[in-house]
Scaffold this motif. Structure first.
Motif, PDB file in Angstrom:
ATOM      1  N   PHE A  77       2.539   0.873   0.427  1.00 24.28           N
ATOM      2  CA  PHE A  77       4.027   0.930  -0.315  1.00 24.28           C
ATOM      3  C   PHE A  77       4.414   1.860  -1.327  1.00 24.28           C
ATOM      4  N   LYS A  78       3.349   1.967  -2.465  1.00 22.99           N
ATOM      5  CA  LYS A  78       3.888   2.916  -3.396  1.00 22.99           C
ATOM      6  C   LYS A  78       3.403   4.380  -2.692  1.00 22.99           C
ATOM      7  N   THR A  79       2.371   4.436  -2.026  1.00 13.96           N
ATOM      8  CA  THR A  79       1.927   5.899  -1.640  1.00 13.96           C
ATOM      9  C   THR A  79       3.355   6.324  -0.836  1.00 13.96           C
ATOM     10  N   ILE A  80       3.794   5.351   0.055  1.00 16.71           N
ATOM     11  CA  ILE A  80       5.091   5.942   1.089  1.00 16.71           C
ATOM     12  C   ILE A  80       6.342   6.268  -0.091  1.00 16.71           C
ATOM     13  N   LEU A  81       6.373   5.424  -0.902  1.00 12.37           N
ATOM     14  CA  LEU A  81       7.666   5.946  -2.118  1.00 12.37           C
ATOM     15  C   LEU A  81       7.191   7.186  -2.747  1.00 12.37           C
ATOM     16  N   ARG A  82       6.064   7.387  -2.992  1.00 11.46           N
ATOM     17  CA  ARG A  82       5.604   8.700  -3.776  1.00 11.46           C
ATOM     18  C   ARG A  82       5.863   9.730  -2.739  1.00 11.46           C
ATOM     19  N   LYS A  83       5.643   9.684  -1.440  1.00 14.27           N
ATOM     20  CA  LYS A  83       5.938  10.802  -0.632  1.00 14.27           C
ATOM     21  C   LYS A  83       7.287  11.052  -0.400  1.00 14.27           C
ATOM     22  N   MET A  84       8.262   9.977  -0.637  1.00 14.57           N
ATOM     23  CA  MET A  84       9.533  10.130  -0.695  1.00 14.57           C
ATOM     24  C   MET A  84      10.125  10.561  -1.823  1.00 14.57           C
ATOM     25  N   ASP A  85       9.322  11.364  -2.898  1.00 16.34           N
ATOM     26  CA  ASP A  85       9.862  11.733  -4.046  1.00 16.34           C
ATOM     27  C   ASP A  85      10.113  10.479  -5.034  1.00 16.34           C
ATOM     28  N   PHE A  86       9.665   9.451  -4.904  1.00 19.38           N
ATOM     29  CA  PHE A  86      10.056   8.464  -5.842  1.00 19.38           C
ATOM     30  C   PHE A  86       9.057   8.748  -7.121  1.00 19.38           C
ATOM     31  N   GLU A  87       9.451   8.625  -8.374  1.00 21.50           N
ATOM     32  CA  GLU A  87       8.694   9.025  -9.631  1.00 21.50           C
ATOM     33  C   GLU A  87       7.849   7.718 -10.008  1.00 21.50           C
ATOM     34  N   ARG A  88       6.749   7.939 -10.272  1.00 19.85           N
ATOM     35  CA  ARG A  88       5.831   6.737 -10.732  1.00 19.85           C
ATOM     36  C   ARG A  88       6.525   6.146 -11.999  1.00 19.85           C
TER      37      ARG A  88
END
Length: 184
Positions: free
Chosen positions: A93-104
């Protein structure tokens, strides 16, 4: 999913009639049309809502559907709780969010404080991280920036999602859809 001569009416108004389509593995069907043309009605019917219709709609038994609504207002709390409540694979889930430019740094904020675009990314990442036979997305790109749109296109291709979607972004739709149903 197969539809033959599918028609929906509300009271005396015919929304659409005699629509035919088949969705097989790997298909990506775009439902296209103006507001009120029946796009959401088709989605609701497939999702099992009680909508009267004429014609045939055959849905494979035990079909697992992952659905992304237009609506984000029910998203509340923090990501940790959201992940647990929805039984999501946190790493994926977090990997996919990061791929969508979601900041940590946004992982620790309350979801209510996210922008509408961030909330939509939450719904899309949840959907992509779910194991499903078909992904039904209703206007997935609302509030999504161009860079994230391109990343979503890549994720759809990488995961080879079988989809039904409603989207007004023509660039996205032409790249993703291999079938189109035009509703008047």
């Amino acid at each position: 999913i197969e539809a033959y001569n599918l028609s929906i009416r509300y009271d005396d108004k015919e929304v659409f009639n005699d629509i035919n389509f088949t969705i097989n593995d790997g298909d990506r069907l775009q439902l296209k049309g103006k507001n009120g043309s029946g796009k959401s009605s088709i989605i609701k019917l497939i999702l099992g809502n009680d909508i009267s219709y004429l014609g045939e709609l055959n849905i494979q038994s035990n079909l697992k559907i992952s659905y992304v609504s237009q609506e984000t207002s029910d998203l509340k709390g923090n990501l940790t709780t959201y992940i647990k409540v929805n039984n999501i694979n946190e790493t994926l889930f977090k990997t996919i969010l990061r791929k969508m430019d979601f900041e940590r740094t946004d992982f620790d904020k309350n979801i209510e404080n996210y922008s509408e675009g961030q909330k939509k990314k939450i719904l899309l990442a949840k959907s992509i991280s779910e194991t499903a036979n078909i992904y039904i997305w209703d206007e997935p790109l609302n509030f999504i920036d161009v860079f994230s749109r391109m990343q979503i296109e890549k994720l759809i291709e990488d995961y080879n999602l079988t989809m039904i979607f409603v989207e007004h972004d023509e660039v996205f739709s032409k790249k993703i859809a291999n079938k189109v149903i035009e509703l008047d």
